[in-house]
Write a protein that holds these residues in place. Structure first.
Motif, PDB file in Angstrom:
ATOM      1  N   PHE A  89       3.847 -12.526  -6.970  1.00 12.77           N
ATOM      2  CA  PHE A  89       3.209 -13.700  -6.387  1.00 12.77           C
ATOM      3  C   PHE A  89       3.526 -13.747  -4.901  1.00 12.77           C
ATOM      4  CE2 PHE A  89       3.218 -18.068  -4.914  1.00 12.77           C
ATOM      5  CZ  PHE A  89       1.975 -18.496  -5.339  1.00 12.77           C
ATOM      6  N   GLY A  90       2.505 -13.944  -4.086  1.00  8.29           N
ATOM      7  CA  GLY A  90       2.743 -14.132  -2.666  1.00  8.29           C
ATOM      8  C   GLY A  90       2.020 -13.157  -1.770  1.00  8.29           C
ATOM      9  N   VAL A  91       1.115 -12.363  -2.329  1.00  4.31           N
ATOM     10  CA  VAL A  91       0.342 -11.448  -1.494  1.00  4.31           C
ATOM     11  C   VAL A  91      -0.804 -12.246  -0.882  1.00  4.31           C
ATOM     12  CG1 VAL A  91      -1.071  -9.367  -1.464  1.00  4.31           C
ATOM     13  CG2 VAL A  91       0.925  -9.481  -2.939  1.00  4.31           C
ATOM     14  N   ASP A  92      -0.824 -12.305   0.440  1.00 10.55           N
ATOM     15  CA  ASP A  92      -1.885 -13.051   1.110  1.00 10.55           C
ATOM     16  C   ASP A  92      -2.948 -12.081   1.626  1.00 10.55           C
ATOM     17  OD1 ASP A  92      -0.734 -11.873   3.334  1.00 10.55           O
ATOM     18  OD2 ASP A  92       0.105 -13.721   4.115  1.00 10.55           O
ATOM     19  N   ASN A  93      -3.938 -12.621   2.322  1.00 11.84           N
ATOM     20  CA  ASN A  93      -5.041 -11.801   2.826  1.00 11.84           C
ATOM     21  C   ASN A  93      -4.569 -10.683   3.746  1.00 11.84           C
ATOM     22  OD1 ASN A  93      -6.809 -13.363   1.409  1.00 11.84           O
ATOM     23  ND2 ASN A  93      -7.452 -14.586   3.149  1.00 11.84           N
ATOM     24  N   ALA A  94      -3.499 -10.922   4.486  1.00 11.82           N
ATOM     25  CA  ALA A  94      -3.006  -9.908   5.418  1.00 11.82           C
ATOM     26  C   ALA A  94      -2.471  -8.678   4.689  1.00 11.82           C
ATOM     27  CB  ALA A  94      -1.908 -10.504   6.303  1.00 11.82           C
ATOM     28  N   PHE A  95      -1.945  -8.867   3.481  1.00 10.04           N
ATOM     29  CA  PHE A  95      -1.345  -7.762   2.735  1.00 10.04           C
ATOM     30  C   PHE A  95      -2.177  -7.300   1.548  1.00 10.04           C
ATOM     31  CE2 PHE A  95       2.499  -9.845   4.572  1.00 10.04           C
ATOM     32  CZ  PHE A  95       2.917  -8.774   5.355  1.00 10.04           C
ATOM     33  N   LEU A  96      -3.234  -8.017   1.217  1.00  8.81           N
ATOM     34  CA  LEU A  96      -4.004  -7.691   0.023  1.00  8.81           C
ATOM     35  C   LEU A  96      -4.602  -6.289   0.073  1.00  8.81           C
ATOM     36  CD1 LEU A  96      -5.053  -8.522  -2.716  1.00  8.81           C
ATOM     37  CD2 LEU A  96      -7.021  -9.571  -1.578  1.00  8.81           C
ATOM     38  N   GLY A  97      -5.136  -5.889   1.228  1.00  6.54           N
ATOM     39  CA  GLY A  97      -5.718  -4.560   1.360  1.00  6.54           C
ATOM     40  C   GLY A  97      -4.716  -3.465   1.042  1.00  6.54           C
ATOM     41  N   ARG A  98      -3.512  -3.631   1.526  1.00  2.00           N
ATOM     42  CA  ARG A  98      -2.458  -2.635   1.264  1.00  2.00           C
ATOM     43  C   ARG A  98      -2.086  -2.617  -0.211  1.00  2.00           C
ATOM     44  NH1 ARG A  98       3.565  -2.576   3.154  1.00  2.00           N
ATOM     45  NH2 ARG A  98       4.077  -0.449   2.598  1.00  2.00           N
ATOM     46  N   ALA A  99      -1.984  -3.800  -0.813  1.00  2.00           N
ATOM     47  CA  ALA A  99      -1.645  -3.882  -2.240  1.00  2.00           C
ATOM     48  C   ALA A  99      -2.716  -3.198  -3.088  1.00  2.00           C
ATOM     49  CB  ALA A  99      -1.484  -5.339  -2.657  1.00  2.00           C
ATOM     50  N   LEU A 100      -3.969  -3.437  -2.754  1.00  2.00           N
ATOM     51  CA  LEU A 100      -5.057  -2.809  -3.493  1.00  2.00           C
ATOM     52  C   LEU A 100      -5.096  -1.309  -3.280  1.00  2.00           C
ATOM     53  CD1 LEU A 100      -7.846  -5.489  -2.960  1.00  2.00           C
ATOM     54  CD2 LEU A 100      -6.478  -5.089  -5.025  1.00  2.00           C
ATOM     55  N   ALA A 101      -4.861  -0.872  -2.055  1.00  2.00           N
ATOM     56  CA  ALA A 101      -4.855   0.559  -1.758  1.00  2.00           C
ATOM     57  C   ALA A 101      -3.748   1.289  -2.520  1.00  2.00           C
ATOM     58  CB  ALA A 101      -4.692   0.794  -0.262  1.00  2.00           C
ATOM     59  N   GLU A 102      -2.629   0.619  -2.720  1.00  2.00           N
ATOM     60  CA  GLU A 102      -1.504   1.201  -3.451  1.00  2.00           C
ATOM     61  C   GLU A 102      -1.637   1.046  -4.969  1.00  2.00           C
ATOM     62  OE1 GLU A 102       0.943   3.026  -2.317  1.00  2.00           O
ATOM     63  OE2 GLU A 102       0.461   2.814  -0.195  1.00  2.00           O
ATOM     64  N   GLU A 103      -2.685   0.339  -5.393  1.00  2.00           N
ATOM     65  CA  GLU A 103      -2.999   0.137  -6.816  1.00  2.00           C
ATOM     66  C   GLU A 103      -1.828  -0.458  -7.589  1.00  2.00           C
ATOM     67  OE1 GLU A 103      -4.497   3.909  -8.226  1.00  2.00           O
ATOM     68  OE2 GLU A 103      -6.363   3.631  -7.114  1.00  2.00           O
ATOM     69  N   ILE A 104      -1.235  -1.503  -7.039  1.00  2.00           N
ATOM     70  CA  ILE A 104      -0.121  -2.144  -7.761  1.00  2.00           C
ATOM     71  C   ILE A 104      -0.596  -3.249  -8.696  1.00  2.00           C
ATOM     72  CG2 ILE A 104       1.591  -1.568  -6.019  1.00  2.00           C
ATOM     73  CD1 ILE A 104       1.496  -4.524  -5.147  1.00  2.00           C
ATOM     74  N   PHE A 105      -1.868  -3.624  -8.586  1.00  2.00           N
ATOM     75  CA  PHE A 105      -2.394  -4.659  -9.506  1.00  2.00           C
ATOM     76  C   PHE A 105      -3.244  -4.018 -10.562  1.00  2.00           C
ATOM     77  CE2 PHE A 105      -1.961  -7.309  -5.563  1.00  2.00           C
ATOM     78  CZ  PHE A 105      -0.906  -8.054  -6.013  1.00  2.00           C
TER      79      PHE A 105
END
Length: 105
Positions: A89-105
């Motif tokens: 919990f706590g991924v905002d718009n600034a970090f969402l692209g990186r989270a998606l690129a790393e496929e952690i969700f």
């Protein structure tokens, strides 16, 4: 209304969407499932709200503060092959692209 309550429905959806850790085909037990929630350090939720949520959903939430939002995301990315938590919990718009690129969700 406190800011964190705005995100509570999202947290509720994420938790109720999680499957049990039991292998498929195993008998259901009356055990309470534990879910670890990695958050940024400033995440705050009232003890009463958390306790009520746990009771209503038959889960125990273990909070894992992991620094600021960027640090929490880094920890999630670095441990994605052996996750430290069930939820992040706590991924905002600034970090969402990186989270998606790393496929952690």
């Amino acid at each position: 209304m406190p800011k964190y309550l705005i995100f509570f429905p999202i947290l509720l959806f994420m938790i109720t969407s999680c499957g049990s850790r039991e292998p498929s085909g195993s008998p259901k037990t009356e055990q309470v499932r534990e879910l670890t929630l990695m958050t940024h350090d400033s995440f705050a939720i009232g003890e009463e709200i958390l306790a009520e949520f746990e009771t209503e959903n038959g889960v125990r939430i273990i909070l894992l503060p992991a620094g600021d939002a960027g640090s929490a995301l880094n920890q999630a990315i670095l441990s994605k092959d052996n996750p430290l938590a069930d939820l992040l919990f706590g991924v905002d718009n600034a970090f969402l692209g990186r989270a998606l690129a790393e496929e952690i969700f």
